[in-house]
Scaffold this motif. Structure first.
Motif, PDB file in Angstrom:
ATOM      1  N   ASP A   3      59.423  -9.539-113.451  1.00  0.00           N
ATOM      2  CA  ASP A   3      60.539  -9.184-112.605  1.00  0.00           C
ATOM      3  C   ASP A   3      60.284  -9.717-111.184  1.00  0.00           C
ATOM      4  O   ASP A   3      59.150  -9.732-110.730  1.00  0.00           O
ATOM      5  CB  ASP A   3      60.586  -7.647-112.603  1.00  0.00           C
ATOM      6  CG  ASP A   3      61.687  -7.141-111.746  1.00  0.00           C
ATOM      7  OD1 ASP A   3      62.785  -6.984-112.280  1.00  0.00           O
ATOM      8  OD2 ASP A   3      61.454  -6.912-110.535  1.00  0.00           O
ATOM      9  N   SER A  25      61.278  -8.504-108.311  1.00  0.00           N
ATOM     10  CA  SER A  25      61.510  -7.597-107.178  1.00  0.00           C
ATOM     11  C   SER A  25      60.332  -7.513-106.195  1.00  0.00           C
ATOM     12  O   SER A  25      60.546  -7.494-104.982  1.00  0.00           O
ATOM     13  CB  SER A  25      61.907  -6.213-107.686  1.00  0.00           C
ATOM     14  OG  SER A  25      60.957  -5.777-108.616  1.00  0.00           O
ATOM     15  N   GLU A  51      60.883  -8.434-102.261  1.00  0.00           N
ATOM     16  CA  GLU A  51      60.620  -7.460-101.186  1.00  0.00           C
ATOM     17  C   GLU A  51      59.606  -8.006-100.185  1.00  0.00           C
ATOM     18  O   GLU A  51      59.777  -7.891 -98.975  1.00  0.00           O
ATOM     19  CB  GLU A  51      60.064  -6.157-101.765  1.00  0.00           C
ATOM     20  CG  GLU A  51      61.135  -5.194-102.212  1.00  0.00           C
ATOM     21  CD  GLU A  51      60.537  -4.098-103.092  1.00  0.00           C
ATOM     22  OE1 GLU A  51      59.456  -3.569-102.719  1.00  0.00           O
ATOM     23  OE2 GLU A  51      61.137  -3.804-104.145  1.00  0.00           O
ATOM     24  N   GLU A 109      69.243 -12.349-101.638  1.00  0.00           N
ATOM     25  CA  GLU A 109      68.449 -11.288-101.017  1.00  0.00           C
ATOM     26  C   GLU A 109      68.268 -11.524 -99.521  1.00  0.00           C
ATOM     27  O   GLU A 109      68.247 -10.581 -98.733  1.00  0.00           O
ATOM     28  CB  GLU A 109      67.085 -11.228-101.714  1.00  0.00           C
ATOM     29  CG  GLU A 109      66.148 -10.145-101.214  1.00  0.00           C
ATOM     30  CD  GLU A 109      66.508  -8.768-101.768  1.00  0.00           C
ATOM     31  OE1 GLU A 109      67.201  -8.726-102.806  1.00  0.00           O
ATOM     32  OE2 GLU A 109      66.107  -7.760-101.150  1.00  0.00           O
TER      33      GLU A 109
END
Ligand code: ARG
Ligand code: ZN
Length: 853
Positions: free
Chosen positions: A575, A577, A581, A637
Motif C-alpha cells: 500500500d 499510504s 504520508e 496527494e
C-alpha cells in the motif's frame, strides 16, 4: 573466435618508435609507417591490419618479395625477421567511406580517428595491442581546405606541399599504446586558454570545433582547468605535456576518447550553452571532460596490459570523475544520480543474458564490453576499497600505484597490490569482485533486546549463480550504517568519540553485529551512500522506511529509503499510504532548503528498472498501470504543494550553479506532477514557461508536459522548437528524443520520426535520440512491431556501424522474461535476425540473446 584471459601471451616484438606519414586525399588516404622493432620473446613477427590495401612492405630498407611475408585478412607476418629490425609498410585506406567510425574516418567535413580498442589496425599494420608502447612521430598531409592538421604531442614542423596542399609533423614524447593515437584534419575554429601546473609548467589548452559552435566551448574549457587542478589536489597528479587539445566531432560512437594530448569528443560531450543544452547535458559535458582528463594518469601513463583489464582504467577513472563531480553538485545528489544509473543500467545488465564480471574472462568482440558493468561496477569496486581505507590511506595506495607503474601496461592485480602495499591494508579479498558476475543480495534482520539493551544486526549475502561460472564465493561488502532513535529522530552515538556512522564489513555468507548500550528499539539505516553495489533486502516495516525518509540526515539514504518503499509498492503490491504520508511532510521541508535533493526525492523507479527486477511473466502493460496509479496518487496527494511551489519558483536569469540547477529541476518535476494532477492552469503555465524560458532546461521541461498531455498548443510549440533550433544538431536530438520518449508514443509515430529528413543513420547521436528514448517505453517496445523496429535497425547497422547496431539490439536482451504469448512472439522476431548479420559485434550480441531463457 573467442579470446580468453588465461591465454594471454606477452608480445613477441616491441616497437620503440613509429613514424607515420598520412597523406589524405578526397578518394583515398595513403599511410606509410616505419617501425623500429625489437624481439622480446621467441616467435614470429606478426602485425595486425584490417581492411588495409598493402602497397609495399620493406624490411631493413629493402622491399620484401611476397615469399618473405604472409598476409591474411587480419595479419601480416614477416618471415624470419631478425631480432632488431625496421619494418616499413605502405597502405591505402578509405576514410571517406568509413561509416563504422573506427580507425580514420570522415565526420561531417573533417577527418578524425577512434582507435580504442582496435581501430589502429584499420590505419596501418601494427602490433595493435595495449601492451606495446611506442614513441610516435606523425606527419599529416592534406589539401589546404583542411587548415587544421593535428596529432598527439608537440608540433615540430609545418609547411606547404606545392600550391594546394600542406603538412604538419607532430612528436609525442611519451610512450603510448596504439589505441591512444589520434589525428585530425579539418577546418576548425579554436578556443585557447592555459593552465600552469603545480610543477610550474605552462600548458596550452585548445578546444577545436566548427566556427559556429566556438562560444559553446567555454563550459568545457573551465571544466578542463578545474579537472587539472582537482587531480593535482586529490591525487598529486600533474599534466605532463606542453599542450592539451580537444576536438569536437558530430559523428562518434561513444562519449569521448582520451587520446594522449588530443582528446576527441562527441559534440554532445563538449558543447554547451544555456539556450541549447539542458542542465543534464551541461553537467555531462563537465564530467566527461574530467573523465577524459583523468585518463591521462589512469589509462594513458598507466595503461592496460590487455583488454580484459578494461575496467582497470575505466572503473578507476569513473570513480575519479564521480568524485570530481561531488564539487559540481552536492555529494548526496551526485551519489543519487550515480546510483540510479547504476541500478537502472548495470543491475539490469547483470540480471540479463549479457551479465559478465567487471573483468570478463572471455570475449568475442571487445567492443561489446564497453558496458555499465565494466565502467560503473568497476567504479563501485574502487569506491568500496576507498571507503574501507579512508581518504588518507587510499591516497597512500594510489600514490604507490602511480610510483610503481608509471609508463607500464598493467592488470587489476597491480592496482590491488599497490593499494594494499601503499596503504598497509590487505585488499586482496576484493579481487573476486572483478571476476564474479551478478548483483549480490544482502539480506538483513535486526533484533532489539530491551533487557540487555542490545541491538543485534544479522546480515547475510547471496550471489546469484550464473551459467558457466563457478559457484560464487562470498565477497567483502562494506555496509555503512547509522542507528536512529525512533522517538527523537536523532542518530545514536556509536562510540565514545561521538561517531554516528560506522562501516560494517560483511565478509562471510552470514555475520552478526552487536551494538551495546542501546536504550530503545532503534531504526537502522543501512548501506549509507550505497557503500556497496548490492540489492538490499532488510525486513523493515514500511513505517520504518517512512521514518528514514523523514529523519535520515544522509541525503542519499533519505532518497534510498524512498526508493525502497517505492520498490515495495511497485513490485510487491504494498500500500502506498506510508510513502505518501512521508512524502507529504518531507518534500516541502527539503524543497525549502535543497531543491535539487527535493527534485530527486520525486524520482519514481522507471518501468525499465522495475522490469529488470521481474524475471518471468513480465507484463509491461500491468507494470505501466501500477506505476501510473502510484504517480496519480502522488500527484493528487500533493496537489496543493505543486501549486504553491510552482508559484514560489519563478523563472530567474540563468546561472550555472547547483542552486539554480536545483530550482530548475524542482520546477520541472513540480510542473510534471501538476500537469498529471490536472491542477488548474498547469498546462497554461507550461506554455508560458516554454515562451519565457531563458534556457533549454526550462523550455524542454515545459514542452515535455505540453506533448505528454496533448496540450492544445503542443504541435505549435513542437514546430516552434524545431524552427528555433533547426541548425543546432544537439537541440534537434532533444526534439527527436522528447517525441520518442512520449509514454503513449505508438510504433507508427516512432517510424515516422525515423523517416524525418533530419534523421540520419550516420550520426549515432541522432539514432540514439530515438532508440534510447523509445526504449523507456516498454509497453510499445515489447510488441512484435516494437521489437521488429530494433531488429531492423540492428540489421541495417550491422555493416554500416556494428558497434551501434550491437548496442541497439541489447535493448531486447530481457525478452525471455515476458509473459506469453509476447515472449514467443518477440523471440521469433529476434530469431529472424539469425543469418542476416555478419559483424562480430552484432553476431555475438544476437547469440547471447538467443541463449537466454
Ligand atoms: N575510453 C573511452 C572512454 O571511456 C571510450 C572509448 C570507447 N570506444 C569504443 N569503441 N567502444 O573514455
Ligand atoms: Zn573512460
Amino acid at each position: 573466435p573467442t579470446i580468453y584471459l588465461k591465454d594471454y601471451q606477452p608480445p613477441v616484438f616491441g616497437v620503440s618508435t613509429i613514424d607515420l606519414d598520412i597523406r589524405i586525399h578526397e578518394t583515398e588516404t595513403l599511410v606509410v609507417s616505419t617501425l623500429e622493432m625489437q624481439r622480446l620473446h621467441a616467435g614470429e613477427l606478426v602485425l595486425l591490419g584490417r581492411d588495409l590495401e598493402l602497397l609495399n612492405v620493406q624490411l631493413n630498407g629493402s622491399d620484401l618479395a611476397p615469399s618473405s611475408y604472409s598476409l591474411d585478412k587480419e595479419t601480416l607476418t614477416i618471415l624470419n625477421a631478425p631480432d632488431q629490425c625496421t619494418v616499413k609498410t605502405e597502405v591505402r585506406i578509405h576514410p571517406e567511406n568509413n561509416t563504422q567510425l573506427e580507425g580514420l574516418y570522415k565526420s561531417g567535413g573533417m577527418y578524425c580517428t577512434q582507435n580504442e580498442p582496435e581501430g589502429f589496425r584499420k590505419i596501418t599494420f601494427f602490433p595493435d595491442r595495449p601492451d606495446v608502447l611506442a614513441v610516435y612521430t606523425t606527419r599529416l598531409e592534406a589539401d589546404n581546405q583542411y587548415p587544421t592538421l593535428l596529432a598527439n604531442g608537440n608540433l615540430i614542423e609545418a609547411g606547404q606541399v606545392g600550391g594546394d596542399r600542406h603538412y604538419t609533423i607532430w612528436q609525442d614524447p611519451t610512450k603510448k599504446p596504439s589505441y591512444l593515437f589520434a589525428c585530425v584534419a579539418g577546418d576548425l575554429a579554436v578556443l585557447k586558454d592555459s593552465f600552469t601546473t603545480m610543477e610550474g609548467k605552462p600548458v596550452a589548452l585548445e578546444i577545436y570545433t566548427e566556427e559556429k559552435d566556438i562560444e559553446k566551448c567555454h563550459v568545457a574549457m573551465q571544466a578542463l582547468k578545474d579537472s587539472m587542478l582537482w587531480d593535482e589536489e586529490h591525487y598529486g597528479r600533474a599534466y605532463d605535456l606542453d599542450n592539451y587539445m580537444i576536438v569536437a566531432v558530430s559523428q562518434f560512437n561513444m562519449g569521448a576518447m582520451e587520446n594522449k594530448g588530443l582528446n576527441i569528443f562527441n559534440t554532445s560531450c563538449v558543447l554547451s550553452s544555456p539556450e541549447t543544452s539542458t542542465d543534464a547535458s551541461n553537467f555531462y559535458v563537465k564530467s566527461t571532460i574530467a573523465h577524459e582528463y583523468f585518463h591521462n594518469w589512469t589509462g594513458n601513463r598507466i595503461t592496460c596490459r590487455d583488454w580484459f583489464q578494461l575496467c582497470l582504467k575505466e572503473g578507476f577513472t569513473v570513480f575519479r570523475d564521480q568524485s570530481f563531480s561531488d564539487t559540481l553538485q552536492s555529494p548526496a545528489v551526485q551519489r543519487i544520480d550515480d546510483v540510479s544509473s547504476l541500478k537502472s543500467a548495470q543491475f539490469a545488465e547483470d540480471a540479463g543474458p549479457l551479465s559478465h564480471p567487471p573483468r570478463p574472462d572471455h570475449f568475442v568482440e571487445i567492443n561489446n564490453f564497453y558496458t555499465a558493468t565494466v565502467y560503473d561496477k568497476g567504479a563501485e569496486i574502487v569506491r568500496m576499497m576507498a571507503t574501507l581505507l579512508g581518504e588518507e590511506n587510499f591516497r597512500l595506495g594510489t600514490d604507490e600505484y602511480f610510483r610503481r607503474h608509471d609508463g607500464e601496461a598493467v592488470t587489476v592485480e597491480d592496482l590491488i597490490g599497490s593499494l594494499s602495499d601503499g596503504s598497509g591494508t590487505d585488499l586482496w579479498n576484493f579481487l573476486p569482485w572483478y571476476s564474479q558476475p551478478g548483483t549480490p543480495v544482502v539480506t538483513g534482520q535486526g533484533i532489539y533486546d530491551a533487557e540487555t539493551r542490545r541491538y543485534t544486526l544479522t546480515l547475510s549475502q547471496s550471489i546469484p549463480k550464473k551459467p558457466n561460472y563457478p559457484a560464487p564465493q562470498p565477497l567483502p561488502i562494506p555496509v555503512k550504517i547509522a542507528l536512529f532513535n525512533q522517538q527523537t529522530g536523532q542518530p545514536l552515538l556509536l562510540d565514545a568519540q561521538g561517531e554516528t556512522e560506522t562501516v560494517l564489513m560483511l565478509n562471510q555468507s552470514k555475520q552478526v553485529f552487536v551494538f551495546e548500550h542501546i536504550s530503545s528499539q532503534p531504526i537502522v539505516s543501512l548501506l549509507r551512500d550505497f557503500s556497496a553495489p548490492v540489492l538490499l533486502n532488510f525486513d523493515y516495516q514500511d513505517q520504518e522506511l517512512a521514518f528514514l525518509m523523514q529523519y535520515e540526515t544522509n541525503g542519499f539514504n533519505q532518497w534510498q529509503a524512498a526508493q525502497q518503499l517505492l520498490e515495495r509498492i511497485l513490485l510487491q503490491g504494498h500500500d502506498a499510504s506510508a510513502y505518501l504520508e512521508a512524502l507529504l511532510v518531507t518534500l516541502p521541508k527539503v524543497a525549502s532548503v535543497d531543491p535539487l535533493l527535493a527534485s530527486r526525492l520525486l524520482d519514481i523507479p522507471t518501468e525499465t528498472f522495475i522490469a529488470s527486477r521481474i524475471d518471468s511473466n513480465y507484463d509491461p502493460v500491468a507494470v505501466r498501470s501500477t506505476r501510473e496509479t502510484l504517480m496519480n496518487a502522488i500527484a493528487a496527494e500533493l496537489k496543493d504543494f505543486w501549486s504553491a511551489s510552482y508559484a514560489a519558483l519563478p523563472i530567474v536569469p540563468y546561472a550555472d550553479t547547483s542552486e539554480a540547477m536545483g530550482q530548475r529541476a524542482l520546477r520541472n518535476a513540480v510542473l510534471a506532477f501538476a500537469s498529471r494532477a490536472g491542477v488548474a492552469d498547469a498546462l497554461t503555465h507550461a506554455s508560458q514557461q516554454y515562451d519565457a524560458a531563458v534556457c533549454m532546461t526550462e523550455r524542454l521541461g515545459a514542452l515535455r508536459q505540453l506533448v505528454n498531455y496533448d496540450a492544445v498548443d503542443h504541435d505549435a510549440k513542437l514546430a516552434d522548437f524545431y524552427q528555433r533550433f533547426e541548425n543546432e544538431a544537439l537541440a534537434i536530438d532533444l526534439w527527436f528524443g522528447l517525441q520518442a520518449s512520449k509514454p503513449n508514443a505508438t510504433i507508427g509515430e516512432i517510424t515516422r520520426l525515423s523517416q524525418h529528413p533530419q534523421f540520419d543513420l550516420n550520426t549515432p547521436n541522432r539514432v540514439r535520440s530515438i532508440t534510447g528514448n523509445f526504449a523507456t517505453n516498454p509497453v510499445a517496445v515489447w510488441t512484435t512491431e516494437g521489437a521488429q523496429f530494433y531488429v531492423n535497425l540492428a540489421k541495417t547497422l550491422d555493416a554500416k556501424n556494428p558497434i551501434l547496431g550491437s548496442r541497439i539490439l541489447q535493448v531486447l536482451s530481457r525478452w525471455y522474461t515476458l509473459k506469453e504469448p509476447l515472449r514467443t512472439q518477440v523471440k521469433a522476431v529476434i530469431d529472424g535476425l539469425q543469418g542476416q548479420v555478419t559483424s562480430s559485434s552484432v553476431v555475438e550480441t544476437l547469440a547471447n540473446l538467443q541463449k537466454a531463457g
